[in-house]
Design a protein around this motif. Structure first.
Motif, PDB file in Angstrom:
ATOM      1  N   SER A  33      -3.364  -4.984   2.097  1.00 14.62           N
ATOM      2  CA  SER A  33      -2.155  -5.277   2.869  1.00 14.62           C
ATOM      3  C   SER A  33      -1.785  -6.758   2.777  1.00 14.62           C
ATOM      4  CB  SER A  33      -2.345  -4.873   4.334  1.00 14.62           C
ATOM      5  OG  SER A  33      -3.517  -5.465   4.864  1.00 14.62           O
ATOM      6  N   LYS A  34      -2.792  -7.628   2.799  1.00 13.98           N
ATOM      7  CA  LYS A  34      -2.538  -9.072   2.675  1.00 13.98           C
ATOM      8  C   LYS A  34      -2.080  -9.408   1.259  1.00 13.98           C
ATOM      9  CE  LYS A  34      -4.538 -13.649   3.485  1.00 13.98           C
ATOM     10  NZ  LYS A  34      -5.745 -14.428   3.892  1.00 13.98           N
ATOM     11  N   ALA A  35      -2.720  -8.778   0.264  1.00 17.56           N
ATOM     12  CA  ALA A  35      -2.312  -9.007  -1.122  1.00 17.56           C
ATOM     13  C   ALA A  35      -0.860  -8.591  -1.334  1.00 17.56           C
ATOM     14  CB  ALA A  35      -3.231  -8.239  -2.075  1.00 17.56           C
ATOM     15  N   ARG A  36      -0.456  -7.490  -0.722  1.00 20.41           N
ATOM     16  CA  ARG A  36       0.930  -7.024  -0.844  1.00 20.41           C
ATOM     17  C   ARG A  36       1.892  -8.048  -0.254  1.00 20.41           C
ATOM     18  NH1 ARG A  36       2.944  -4.331  -4.322  1.00 20.41           N
ATOM     19  NH2 ARG A  36       1.683  -2.468  -3.995  1.00 20.41           N
ATOM     20  N   GLY A  86       4.290  -9.337  -3.094  1.00 23.55           N
ATOM     21  CA  GLY A  86       5.594  -8.699  -3.010  1.00 23.55           C
ATOM     22  C   GLY A  86       5.589  -7.244  -3.438  1.00 23.55           C
ATOM     23  N   PRO A  87       6.721  -6.568  -3.277  1.00 19.65           N
ATOM     24  CA  PRO A  87       6.784  -5.110  -3.474  1.00 19.65           C
ATOM     25  C   PRO A  87       6.644  -4.645  -4.910  1.00 19.65           C
ATOM     26  CG  PRO A  87       8.964  -6.009  -3.037  1.00 19.65           C
ATOM     27  CD  PRO A  87       8.003  -7.122  -2.806  1.00 19.65           C
ATOM     28  N   GLN A 142      -3.042   5.021   3.449  1.00 19.34           N
ATOM     29  CA  GLN A 142      -1.742   4.827   4.079  1.00 19.34           C
ATOM     30  C   GLN A 142      -1.138   3.462   3.755  1.00 19.34           C
ATOM     31  OE1 GLN A 142      -0.271   7.433   5.656  1.00 19.34           O
ATOM     32  NE2 GLN A 142      -2.096   8.504   4.957  1.00 19.34           N
ATOM     33  N   LEU A 143      -1.864   2.660   2.998  1.00 18.86           N
ATOM     34  CA  LEU A 143      -1.361   1.346   2.626  1.00 18.86           C
ATOM     35  C   LEU A 143      -0.538   1.438   1.340  1.00 18.86           C
ATOM     36  CD1 LEU A 143      -4.558  -0.847   3.280  1.00 18.86           C
ATOM     37  CD2 LEU A 143      -2.653  -0.357   4.841  1.00 18.86           C
ATOM     38  N   ASP A 144       0.175   0.377   1.042  1.00 17.06           N
ATOM     39  CA  ASP A 144       1.028   0.342  -0.141  1.00 17.06           C
ATOM     40  C   ASP A 144       0.200  -0.089  -1.350  1.00 17.06           C
ATOM     41  OD1 ASP A 144       3.087   0.242  -1.921  1.00 17.06           O
ATOM     42  OD2 ASP A 144       4.054  -1.535  -1.062  1.00 17.06           O
ATOM     43  N   ILE A 145      -0.546   0.865  -1.898  1.00 14.08           N
ATOM     44  CA  ILE A 145      -1.336   0.609  -3.100  1.00 14.08           C
ATOM     45  C   ILE A 145      -0.851   1.521  -4.221  1.00 14.08           C
ATOM     46  CG2 ILE A 145      -3.363  -0.155  -1.806  1.00 14.08           C
ATOM     47  CD1 ILE A 145      -4.618   2.587  -2.478  1.00 14.08           C
ATOM     48  N   ASP A 146      -1.229   1.164  -5.444  1.00 17.87           N
ATOM     49  CA  ASP A 146      -0.670   1.873  -6.602  1.00 17.87           C
ATOM     50  C   ASP A 146      -1.670   2.739  -7.348  1.00 17.87           C
ATOM     51  OD1 ASP A 146       2.201   0.706  -6.835  1.00 17.87           O
ATOM     52  OD2 ASP A 146       0.920  -1.022  -6.462  1.00 17.87           O
ATOM     53  N   TYR A 147      -2.963   2.394  -7.273  1.00 19.74           N
ATOM     54  CA  TYR A 147      -3.958   3.247  -7.907  1.00 19.74           C
ATOM     55  C   TYR A 147      -5.344   2.946  -7.339  1.00 19.74           C
ATOM     56  CZ  TYR A 147      -5.849  -0.513 -10.865  1.00 19.74           C
ATOM     57  OH  TYR A 147      -6.461  -1.649 -11.311  1.00 19.74           O
TER      58      TYR A 147
END
Length: 209
Positions: A86-89, A93-94, A113-118
């Motif tokens: 979450s901090k890295a995002r 950025g998106p 539930q976090l914004d991760i890609d793989y």
């Protein structure tokens, strides 16, 4: 898909590893140089980035989130002890790709539930590339996590990692992963370019990248 993870322990310099993999058709590179100072990593990125941009090679960095932002690479891969995703995002950025390491299904759930890609699921087998190795999963451990992800409808892409050899590619894809991440088997090969070609050829057509 095939991700190549650089191996500083190889007799071949990291920059040459990357160029060899690109020549072999590799299009996804993770620069992993855990013990190297930032300046050394900067030199590698500056050397390979023009070729990566020319050929559409996707370049990410292991950890080093602030450095990844400074050098404007495609994203980062984060281990369990690295910066929280979450901090890295927030920093990157998106548009950045963020991958995370998972050794158990609980690890998967913790960030699902976090914004991760793989996810990088492993280690598949014993490997000398990484220190403080998590418990070995083997093919059944990988299959179990993939099955549990499917049951919970977690559709985030996931690649197997850790000591993967050429003969492991098809069994791992059949176990449910979307791709593989390879380091030593390519970096320590007599001809990393040809070895990259072999790994890509071993992937089903729908998995080639």
């Amino acid at each position: 898909m095939l991700q190549f993870i650089t191996n500083p322990e190889s007799k071949m310099p990291v920059t040459d590893q990357i160029f060899s993999v690109i020549e072999g058709g590799g299009r996804w590179i993770q620069i992993r140089m855990k013990d190297a100072p930032d300046d050394e990593i900067r030199k590698v990125v500056e050397a390979v980035k023009p070729k990566c941009e020319e050929l559409g090679v996707f370049l990410i960095m292991n950890d080093r989130v602030e450095l990844a932002k400074e050098l404007n690479v495609g994203g980062v891969h984060l281990g369990k002890d690295d910066m929280p995703p979450s901090k890295a995002r927030m920093i990157l950025g998106p548009a950045a790709v963020i991958g995370v390491t998972a050794n158990t299904f609980a690890d998967i759930m913790a960030v699902s539930q976090l914004d991760i890609d793989y996810y990088g699921i492993g280690p598949y087998r014993q490997t000398d590339t990484k220190k403080n190795l998590s418990p070995i999963l083997g093919i059944e451990g990988i299959r179990k996590i993939c099955f549990e992800m499917e049951e919970k409808e977690i559709n985030i892409p996931h690649v197997a990692v850790g000591g993967i050899k050429l003969e492991d590619v098809l069994p791992l894809i059949e176990a449910g992963v979307n791709g593989i991440a390879v380091s030593g088997a390519i970096a320590n090969a007599d001809d990393p370019k040809k070895e990259t070609e072999k790994f890509i050829a071993a992937l089903p057509e729908t998995q080639e990248d």
